[in-house]
Design a protein around this motif. Sequence first.
Motif, PDB file in Angstrom:
ATOM      1  N   LEU A  43      -0.534 -14.807   3.246  1.00 26.54           N
ATOM      2  CA  LEU A  43      -1.688 -14.915   2.357  1.00 26.54           C
ATOM      3  C   LEU A  43      -1.737 -13.749   1.379  1.00 26.54           C
ATOM      4  CD1 LEU A  43      -4.437 -16.143   4.866  1.00 26.54           C
ATOM      5  CD2 LEU A  43      -3.651 -17.369   2.834  1.00 26.54           C
ATOM      6  N   HIS A  44      -1.531 -12.533   1.868  1.00 26.57           N
ATOM      7  CA  HIS A  44      -1.581 -11.365   0.985  1.00 26.57           C
ATOM      8  C   HIS A  44      -0.416 -11.358  -0.002  1.00 26.57           C
ATOM      9  CE1 HIS A  44      -4.411  -9.773   4.083  1.00 26.57           C
ATOM     10  NE2 HIS A  44      -4.980  -9.241   3.002  1.00 26.57           N
ATOM     11  N   GLU A  45       0.714 -11.915   0.436  1.00 24.65           N
ATOM     12  CA  GLU A  45       1.846 -12.037  -0.481  1.00 24.65           C
ATOM     13  C   GLU A  45       1.503 -12.981  -1.631  1.00 24.65           C
ATOM     14  OE1 GLU A  45       6.316 -13.913  -0.226  1.00 24.65           O
ATOM     15  OE2 GLU A  45       5.551 -12.821   1.520  1.00 24.65           O
ATOM     16  N   PHE A  46       0.854 -14.097  -1.315  1.00 22.21           N
ATOM     17  CA  PHE A  46       0.436 -15.045  -2.359  1.00 22.21           C
ATOM     18  C   PHE A  46      -0.623 -14.435  -3.268  1.00 22.21           C
ATOM     19  CE2 PHE A  46      -3.082 -18.043  -3.286  1.00 22.21           C
ATOM     20  CZ  PHE A  46      -2.496 -18.741  -4.343  1.00 22.21           C
ATOM     21  N   LEU A  47      -1.581 -13.719  -2.675  1.00 23.70           N
ATOM     22  CA  LEU A  47      -2.685 -13.157  -3.450  1.00 23.70           C
ATOM     23  C   LEU A  47      -2.264 -11.898  -4.211  1.00 23.70           C
ATOM     24  CD1 LEU A  47      -5.446 -13.618  -0.723  1.00 23.70           C
ATOM     25  CD2 LEU A  47      -5.178 -14.958  -2.819  1.00 23.70           C
ATOM     26  N   ASP A  48      -1.071 -11.350  -3.910  1.00 24.41           N
ATOM     27  CA  ASP A  48      -0.524 -10.199  -4.629  1.00 24.41           C
ATOM     28  C   ASP A  48      -1.512  -9.033  -4.662  1.00 24.41           C
ATOM     29  OD1 ASP A  48       1.360  -8.759  -6.006  1.00 24.41           O
ATOM     30  OD2 ASP A  48       0.670  -9.435  -7.970  1.00 24.41           O
ATOM     31  N   THR A  49      -1.940  -8.612  -3.480  1.00 23.60           N
ATOM     32  CA  THR A  49      -2.896  -7.516  -3.389  1.00 23.60           C
ATOM     33  C   THR A  49      -2.543  -6.608  -2.220  1.00 23.60           C
ATOM     34  OG1 THR A  49      -5.231  -6.937  -3.098  1.00 23.60           O
ATOM     35  CG2 THR A  49      -4.457  -8.906  -1.968  1.00 23.60           C
ATOM     36  N   ASP A  50      -2.903  -5.338  -2.360  1.00 25.44           N
ATOM     37  CA  ASP A  50      -2.713  -4.376  -1.281  1.00 25.44           C
ATOM     38  C   ASP A  50      -3.916  -4.320  -0.351  1.00 25.44           C
ATOM     39  OD1 ASP A  50      -0.347  -3.783  -2.540  1.00 25.44           O
ATOM     40  OD2 ASP A  50      -1.183  -2.073  -3.640  1.00 25.44           O
ATOM     41  N   ASP A  51      -5.051  -4.809  -0.805  1.00 23.40           N
ATOM     42  CA  ASP A  51      -6.280  -4.716  -0.017  1.00 23.40           C
ATOM     43  C   ASP A  51      -6.313  -5.796   1.061  1.00 23.40           C
ATOM     44  OD1 ASP A  51      -7.053  -2.649  -1.660  1.00 23.40           O
ATOM     45  OD2 ASP A  51      -8.128  -3.977  -3.048  1.00 23.40           O
ATOM     46  N   THR A  74       0.834  -1.202   0.000  1.00 28.22           N
ATOM     47  CA  THR A  74       0.000   0.000   0.000  1.00 28.22           C
ATOM     48  C   THR A  74       0.869   1.252   0.000  1.00 28.22           C
ATOM     49  OG1 THR A  74      -1.739  -1.171   1.226  1.00 28.22           O
ATOM     50  CG2 THR A  74      -1.807   1.227   1.282  1.00 28.22           C
ATOM     51  N   ALA A  75       1.923   1.234   0.824  1.00 34.66           N
ATOM     52  CA  ALA A  75       2.830   2.378   0.889  1.00 34.66           C
ATOM     53  C   ALA A  75       3.555   2.578  -0.438  1.00 34.66           C
ATOM     54  CB  ALA A  75       3.833   2.186   2.029  1.00 34.66           C
ATOM     55  N   ASP A  76       3.976   1.492  -1.048  1.00 34.51           N
ATOM     56  CA  ASP A  76       4.678   1.587  -2.336  1.00 34.51           C
ATOM     57  C   ASP A  76       3.780   2.193  -3.406  1.00 34.51           C
ATOM     58  OD1 ASP A  76       6.906   0.458  -1.183  1.00 34.51           O
ATOM     59  OD2 ASP A  76       6.477  -1.575  -1.895  1.00 34.51           O
ATOM     60  N   ALA A  77       2.523   1.728  -3.453  1.00 36.88           N
ATOM     61  CA  ALA A  77       1.593   2.224  -4.472  1.00 36.88           C
ATOM     62  C   ALA A  77       1.317   3.706  -4.282  1.00 36.88           C
ATOM     63  CB  ALA A  77       0.293   1.425  -4.416  1.00 36.88           C
ATOM     64  N   PHE A  78       1.148   4.143  -3.031  1.00 37.83           N
ATOM     65  CA  PHE A  78       0.890   5.562  -2.746  1.00 37.83           C
ATOM     66  C   PHE A  78       2.102   6.403  -3.141  1.00 37.83           C
ATOM     67  CE2 PHE A  78       0.480   9.387  -0.238  1.00 37.83           C
ATOM     68  CZ  PHE A  78      -0.877   9.635  -0.228  1.00 37.83           C
ATOM     69  N   GLU A  79       3.298   5.929  -2.763  1.00 36.55           N
ATOM     70  CA  GLU A  79       4.518   6.683  -3.079  1.00 36.55           C
ATOM     71  C   GLU A  79       4.736   6.768  -4.581  1.00 36.55           C
ATOM     72  OE1 GLU A  79       9.212   6.856  -1.734  1.00 36.55           O
ATOM     73  OE2 GLU A  79       8.113   4.953  -1.604  1.00 36.55           O
ATOM     74  N   GLU A  80       4.457   5.688  -5.284  1.00 33.66           N
ATOM     75  CA  GLU A  80       4.649   5.679  -6.730  1.00 33.66           C
ATOM     76  C   GLU A  80       3.753   6.700  -7.416  1.00 33.66           C
ATOM     77  OE1 GLU A  80       4.336   2.550 -10.499  1.00 33.66           O
ATOM     78  OE2 GLU A  80       4.206   1.818  -8.447  1.00 33.66           O
ATOM     79  N   LYS A  81       2.536   6.878  -6.891  1.00 36.93           N
ATOM     80  CA  LYS A  81       1.596   7.796  -7.533  1.00 36.93           C
ATOM     81  C   LYS A  81       1.813   9.234  -7.112  1.00 36.93           C
ATOM     82  CE  LYS A  81      -3.281   8.587  -8.504  1.00 36.93           C
ATOM     83  NZ  LYS A  81      -4.662   8.042  -8.416  1.00 36.93           N
ATOM     84  N   PHE A  82       2.036   9.459  -5.811  1.00 42.98           N
ATOM     85  CA  PHE A  82       2.060  10.837  -5.301  1.00 42.98           C
ATOM     86  C   PHE A  82       3.465  11.342  -4.965  1.00 42.98           C
ATOM     87  CE2 PHE A  82      -2.161   9.151  -4.025  1.00 42.98           C
ATOM     88  CZ  PHE A  82      -2.943   9.973  -4.822  1.00 42.98           C
ATOM     89  N   GLY A  83       4.450  10.462  -5.005  1.00 36.56           N
ATOM     90  CA  GLY A  83       5.816  10.895  -4.750  1.00 36.56           C
ATOM     91  C   GLY A  83       6.134  11.167  -3.301  1.00 36.56           C
ATOM     92  N   ILE A  84       5.317  10.693  -2.394  1.00 30.87           N
ATOM     93  CA  ILE A  84       5.556  10.872  -0.959  1.00 30.87           C
ATOM     94  C   ILE A  84       5.280   9.554  -0.255  1.00 30.87           C
ATOM     95  CG2 ILE A  84       3.200  11.782  -0.632  1.00 30.87           C
ATOM     96  CD1 ILE A  84       4.305  13.411   1.720  1.00 30.87           C
TER      97      ILE A  84
END
Length: 988
Positions: free
Chosen positions: A889-897, A746-756
């Motif tokens: 489990l979330h690592e296997f499912l490859d999801t941020d949610d 989740t943090a990676d996705a936010f940083e990638e989009k907003f640069g913070i």
Amino acid sequence: FGTTEPGASTRSVYPASFVFIAVALVGFLVSLLVRDTGVRSEGRNLSPWFWVDVSRNLKAARSNRYLFLSLFAVAFFLFVGAGVQLTIISYGHLMLGLSKASSIYLFLAPAFGMGLGSYLAGVISRRNVEIGLVPVGAVMIALGLLAFAMPFHETPFGLYATIGLMVLLGIGGGFYIVPLNTYIQQAAPKEIRGELIATGNVLSFCGVLLVFGLLLLMDMIGLNPAHRFVVLGVLTLGLTIYVVWILPDFLIRFVGLLVARIIYRLDSVGLENLPIEGPALLVGNHVSYADAVLLGATHQRRIRFLMYRDIYNHPLFGWLFRLMKTIPISLDDPPKEIVRSLRAARQALDEGYLVCMFGEGSMTRTGYINGFRRGMEYVARGSSYPIIPVCLHGVWGSLLSYSHGRILGRIPRPLRRRVTVLFGKPLSPETHAFDARQAVMELQSEAYERDRVFHQSLPIEFARVARSRWRRFCMADTTGRKLSFGETLTSSLALAQVLKERVKDDENVGLLLPASVGGALANVAVSFLGKVPVNLNYTTSADSLLSAVEQCGIRHVITSQEFLDRVSMPKLPGVLCLEDLRGEVTTARKIRAFAKALFKPRRWLVADPSRRDGVDHTAVIIFSSGSTGVPKGVVLSHYNIIANAQSIQAVFRLAPDEMVCGVLPFFHSFGFTIAIWLPLLAGVRVAYHSNPLEAEKVGRLVKKHECTLLACTPTFLQSYTRRVSTDEFSPLRIVITGAEKLNPRTADAFEEKFGIRPMEGYGTTELSPVASVNLPDVEVGGVSQAAHRPGSIGRPIPGVTMKVVDPENFERELGHGEEGMLLVKGPNVMQGYLNRPDLTAEVLRGDWYVTGDMAYIEQDGFVTITDRLSRFTKIGGEMVPHQAIEEKLHEFLDTDDQVAVVTSVSDERKGERLVVLLTPKAGDPQAAWAALRDSGLPNLWVPAKRDFFSVDELPVLGTGKLDLKGVKDLALEMIERAGTGETARNVE
């Protein structure tokens, strides 16, 4: 010398003078020849010759150079004093034209000055012996005597000038003699203290004798009284130069003390923990360039400081540091050079000095206490020298700290800061650096606790801030309402007037309002009434909400009709709608509120007199989220909120133009502190939106008001990443998440989009709520310091101490890297649970709050939560963490949610068993089970295939946090359905 008439020769007094001096010399010689018969002193035989005893005592005093010199310095004072006394009458008679009787009254001026100087010396010295006053007093005496070379006695103001100089001489004399006499009594060995004092008196008598001869000589060559004063002044000036030459560090330290006490309101705590004599290693935090001066200004003992080599070699101040015998060291030094510096520190300890090391190795650029270097272990290891933890508190934010990004970055408020230096109890010389840091952090918590006496209640503190920022923008919301600080104060006082009669007898007042200007004003207004606001959770069940009303005895609830039309609420007692209350704010009330806001004493703005004093009264009752059971009322005091807001402000380094985005509801402790009181107390702006789930509106709010600080939960963060445009979040400087673990994806996705990069913090309602937080790394002055570590919850904020203990007995404190139960201490720890002393006793162990979280602390202070103890399941005698299974489990499912959650239910055979709930986005439960089985986790950690269930959605609280109680109830429901054949969602 005072027997002649003005203008007459003084030759007629020669015979009398010779007779007097001859008698004195004969008496002195006779005293030296008197035999002592059988007198003993502390078991020592006295010599039969008096002068032999004097010589022996002086020889004994030579082992302490400063004691030896002090004896002669006192004798010189009597030398000068007798000279002044014998000349003053002649000066008044011959130079000022006074009668002999009138000249005697001149003695009153130096006597008055002497008394004043002695008093001032005591005030300046406090409990110390300030040897640095000696050269200052000597300079005053010398300047006063040399001033007699000026012919002011020929002017009409000659008498007044003489009196002024005499007072100056007296003040200088007090500065000079009081520390010396005190030092002699303190430093003289106990077994010969009386003899040394007597020896000093003999030397003083010799000084008086010498000045007789000197004055006689000056009279013989025709020097008038003014010239005699000048000669004494020259001799005193020579002594001053000599004293400064041999005692430069004492003078420099005293100058530093004066500067420190002028610039700072300096206080010290725990000085009794410092040894009066002998070596000790002081280890403390490093906050500013003034730290060494502040530390040295607390006591009289000389300290050898270890100093960063680049500062030591400064072209302007290097000579001063070498004069003070500081020890240079640098992390960039070769290993052999570092060892050499540490050995020099050990040598200073061996010589009996106090040695000070700032454990962090460099000044903090972040406001945190950074990790302590292990050099202190090398210096103290193998010795018997105690380690004294030291905490400098109140220096962060001063001109010489990096709190504003650079030295001299911004004029501090207040200009004269209150600084406290705390000395802790001595630690063993074998103490590890990690444990020394823990001791310093506990001292910092103590310092924040002590600060409570300098604060008032929340509304009074806000009134002070509002009056200093009257016209500056304060708060706004998405309804278009916008208020300045003055308008906010006035509006809250006007609303308080309207509410006063309605809630007159209520102790607690309910509020059912979203994050908005109206909601914030209502909370402040209730506080001005001296009542306790209780923000009710409008997202919880009706039973939980009514339970809160009943527990608090709420008889009135402030809400909004517009808000009630949008939500479904059970019937509440005494509903007061803001729309109706606003209509009762007449012009007269507005004028009255405006006048009160501007002119009424701040303390009297609080309506209830019993609530005006002290900060330990209840400020708010916040009900826990109920994620693990029935909500509990957490009682927080005014100082809990004030201290937490101050600590947050210290590490966030809020600038005056900062703008907080307030989207968290006020019934959430994060929202109550961060969105209401932090902006009001820090004097920064805030913009509200009532629903944090409306991502598009939140994005527009951030862009419109250029919000720089966003605090939310990771669940909301996911929505913002998907639905907010990049430019709308471009003003953000800090994004803080809490209430649940931040998924790195989740943090990676936010940083990638907003640069913070979103930073994870930690806290609970019981902690007001912030306890620790990650922040962006800092590089200032060529030094980089880490302020965040992925996967951790950051370092404790200033004033908060964390430790990890054995969860079995809570007694054994664990070292760095060892996992155990996390305990928190600080001024932000709650007062207790409302009407539940039993529950309070379970979580408060002395000053420590038991969080229920398992964690470990790293060497440099970063804390990592491994799981909640309530989220562990004990199977086969082993504690199985739910969070670790969810991460796989979330690592296997490859999801941020959050699409999977693990809980546990009772089991007749094993006692407990694990259950996994999956949302439809997780796909096939059987595939999830197979992936978990093959993930490498211990078999004991893998739930049975029959305990994987697919559900429509996971229970979530209004804060975006998982409803763990709802999860467990849903798991039990799924198991029951599977057992009766009512569901096909079970894997088998």
